[in-house]
Design a protein around this motif. Sequence first.
Motif, PDB file in Angstrom:
ATOM      1  N   LEU A   5      28.431 -23.945 -34.676  1.00 57.20           N
ATOM      2  CA  LEU A   5      27.233 -23.147 -34.420  1.00 57.20           C
ATOM      3  C   LEU A   5      26.003 -24.010 -34.654  1.00 57.20           C
ATOM      4  O   LEU A   5      26.020 -24.896 -35.503  1.00 57.20           O
ATOM      5  CB  LEU A   5      27.151 -21.968 -35.384  1.00 57.20           C
ATOM      6  N   SER A   6      24.955 -23.749 -33.928  1.00 58.05           N
ATOM      7  CA  SER A   6      23.689 -24.419 -34.224  1.00 58.05           C
ATOM      8  C   SER A   6      22.794 -23.449 -34.999  1.00 58.05           C
ATOM      9  O   SER A   6      23.069 -22.245 -35.066  1.00 58.05           O
ATOM     10  CB  SER A   6      23.007 -24.851 -32.938  1.00 58.05           C
ATOM     11  N   ALA A   7      21.712 -24.001 -35.578  1.00 62.05           N
ATOM     12  CA  ALA A   7      20.821 -23.183 -36.406  1.00 62.05           C
ATOM     13  C   ALA A   7      20.275 -21.995 -35.621  1.00 62.05           C
ATOM     14  O   ALA A   7      20.284 -20.864 -36.097  1.00 62.05           O
ATOM     15  CB  ALA A   7      19.682 -24.035 -36.937  1.00 62.05           C
ATOM     16  N   PHE A  52      30.117 -31.813 -44.729  1.00 62.13           N
ATOM     17  CA  PHE A  52      29.739 -31.542 -46.117  1.00 62.13           C
ATOM     18  C   PHE A  52      29.461 -32.842 -46.872  1.00 62.13           C
ATOM     19  O   PHE A  52      30.188 -33.825 -46.739  1.00 62.13           O
ATOM     20  CB  PHE A  52      30.817 -30.739 -46.855  1.00 62.13           C
ATOM     21  N   GLY A  53      28.392 -32.809 -47.664  1.00 66.45           N
ATOM     22  CA  GLY A  53      28.015 -33.964 -48.466  1.00 66.45           C
ATOM     23  C   GLY A  53      26.825 -34.710 -47.903  1.00 66.45           C
ATOM     24  O   GLY A  53      26.251 -35.560 -48.569  1.00 66.45           O
ATOM     25  N   THR A  54      26.430 -34.383 -46.675  1.00 66.69           N
ATOM     26  CA  THR A  54      25.312 -35.100 -46.053  1.00 66.69           C
ATOM     27  C   THR A  54      24.018 -34.304 -46.142  1.00 66.69           C
ATOM     28  O   THR A  54      22.973 -34.780 -45.719  1.00 66.69           O
ATOM     29  CB  THR A  54      25.577 -35.389 -44.557  1.00 66.69           C
ATOM     30  N   GLY A  55      24.073 -33.085 -46.659  1.00 62.29           N
ATOM     31  CA  GLY A  55      22.928 -32.171 -46.549  1.00 62.29           C
ATOM     32  C   GLY A  55      21.988 -32.142 -47.731  1.00 62.29           C
ATOM     33  O   GLY A  55      21.009 -31.425 -47.705  1.00 62.29           O
ATOM     34  N   TYR A  56      22.249 -32.911 -48.764  1.00 62.69           N
ATOM     35  CA  TYR A  56      21.382 -32.949 -49.952  1.00 62.69           C
ATOM     36  C   TYR A  56      21.111 -31.572 -50.527  1.00 62.69           C
ATOM     37  O   TYR A  56      20.069 -31.346 -51.126  1.00 62.69           O
ATOM     38  CB  TYR A  56      20.022 -33.604 -49.648  1.00 62.69           C
ATOM     39  N   GLU A  70      31.747 -23.086 -37.710  1.00 63.56           N
ATOM     40  CA  GLU A  70      31.300 -24.230 -38.518  1.00 63.56           C
ATOM     41  C   GLU A  70      29.780 -24.244 -38.604  1.00 63.56           C
ATOM     42  O   GLU A  70      29.098 -24.223 -37.584  1.00 63.56           O
ATOM     43  CB  GLU A  70      31.802 -25.548 -37.892  1.00 63.56           C
ATOM     44  N   LEU A  71      29.301 -24.292 -39.835  1.00 62.26           N
ATOM     45  CA  LEU A  71      27.855 -24.356 -40.079  1.00 62.26           C
ATOM     46  C   LEU A  71      27.579 -25.626 -40.852  1.00 62.26           C
ATOM     47  O   LEU A  71      28.484 -26.207 -41.432  1.00 62.26           O
ATOM     48  CB  LEU A  71      27.412 -23.173 -40.945  1.00 62.26           C
ATOM     49  N   THR A  72      26.322 -26.049 -40.884  1.00 58.02           N
ATOM     50  CA  THR A  72      25.990 -27.203 -41.728  1.00 58.02           C
ATOM     51  C   THR A  72      25.065 -26.760 -42.858  1.00 58.02           C
ATOM     52  O   THR A  72      24.404 -25.719 -42.767  1.00 58.02           O
ATOM     53  CB  THR A  72      25.301 -28.321 -40.925  1.00 58.02           C
ATOM     54  N   GLU A  73      25.039 -27.589 -43.906  1.00 61.16           N
ATOM     55  CA  GLU A  73      24.195 -27.285 -45.060  1.00 61.16           C
ATOM     56  C   GLU A  73      22.737 -27.131 -44.659  1.00 61.16           C
ATOM     57  O   GLU A  73      22.025 -26.263 -45.173  1.00 61.16           O
ATOM     58  CB  GLU A  73      24.291 -28.412 -46.094  1.00 61.16           C
TER      59      GLU A  73
END
Length: 276
Positions: A119-121, A182-186, A150-153
């Motif tokens: 998914l995008s924002a 995961f892990g790239t989003g601070y 799937e979402l991103t941080e």
Amino acid sequence: QAKAQGRNTYRFFTDAMSRAAQLHLNLERRLRRALEQRGFVLHYQPQIDIASGRMVGCEALLRWNDPEEGLIPPNRFIPFAEESGLIVPIGDWVLETACQQARKWLDAGLPPLLVAVNLSARQLWQADLPERIAAILKQTGLPPQSLELELTESMIMGHEAQAVERLGLLRSMGLRLAIDDFGTGYSSLSYLKNLPIEVLKIDQSFVRNIPQDRNDMEISAGIIALARKLNLKVLAEGVETPEQLAFLAEQGCDSYQGYLFSRPLPVEAFEKLLLR
Ligand code: C2E
Ligand code: MG
Ligand code: MG
Ligand code: MG
């Protein structure tokens, strides 16, 4: 003299700007045409359960099949599609096509496969996203348990409270939710425990340099330990070598994706792999 130069600089910038605007207009036209004329395709990448070695799911990955340029990877057009809002109808097409495909595999009597969709924002925060997805599930007859989003941080950062509500609603529909890259989003870890998610996907940048890079090994091991503490499943992305897989397995990683097992494949090739 200075004045004339200023005017020239100005003209230079406006020319450059209108060229950029024209490029964008052209891209927008081509993407719209692709939507109308079946110009997009999905490739599917297997997701493997490490303990059993079995394929348990797949990720649907979008490609643009442009008449002039051939297959164009998502990183070259998704950012623009996101900016222009075209990602919403494109994303609908992706959801619909992936659900239809997963339903076909079920109907063919294949073992149930989870299908994961990015998914995008814009899509996540689209007011009627839950209704859109409910309609697609109803129309395709795919059980919601078979669809993973799937979402991103970064999509959640700064909107944690709204995210808890939105993801809670999607979760209550029976969908599975994963955090991609995961892990790239601070982002702070404290929000994680409040989100109704099932899976963390370790970003491939941490997997790529195992076992040469001690830090990346520590980070991957740390994410796996964190996921287990929080009762989440953990999948490693971008696994290319047996050494990487062995290390991740030893740390307790549940599943993986990567060239080691298979690249993302067009549907016919993916089905051959399924039937093997
Ligand atoms: P992602 O969701 O993190 O997808 C994983 C990317 O890693 C894919 O690139 C995949 O082809 C690649 N990959 C898989 N295994 C390996 C490996 O072993 N080694 C290496 N080096 N790479 C591997 P792809 O297909 O080019 O997609 C790039 C990104 O585009 C995706 O990253 C995702 O963020 C985005 N994307 C793809 N499809 C969609 C879509 O339908 N909607 C949206 N919003 N974004 C999408
Ligand atoms: Mg993904
Ligand atoms: Mg990823
Ligand atoms: Mg990515």
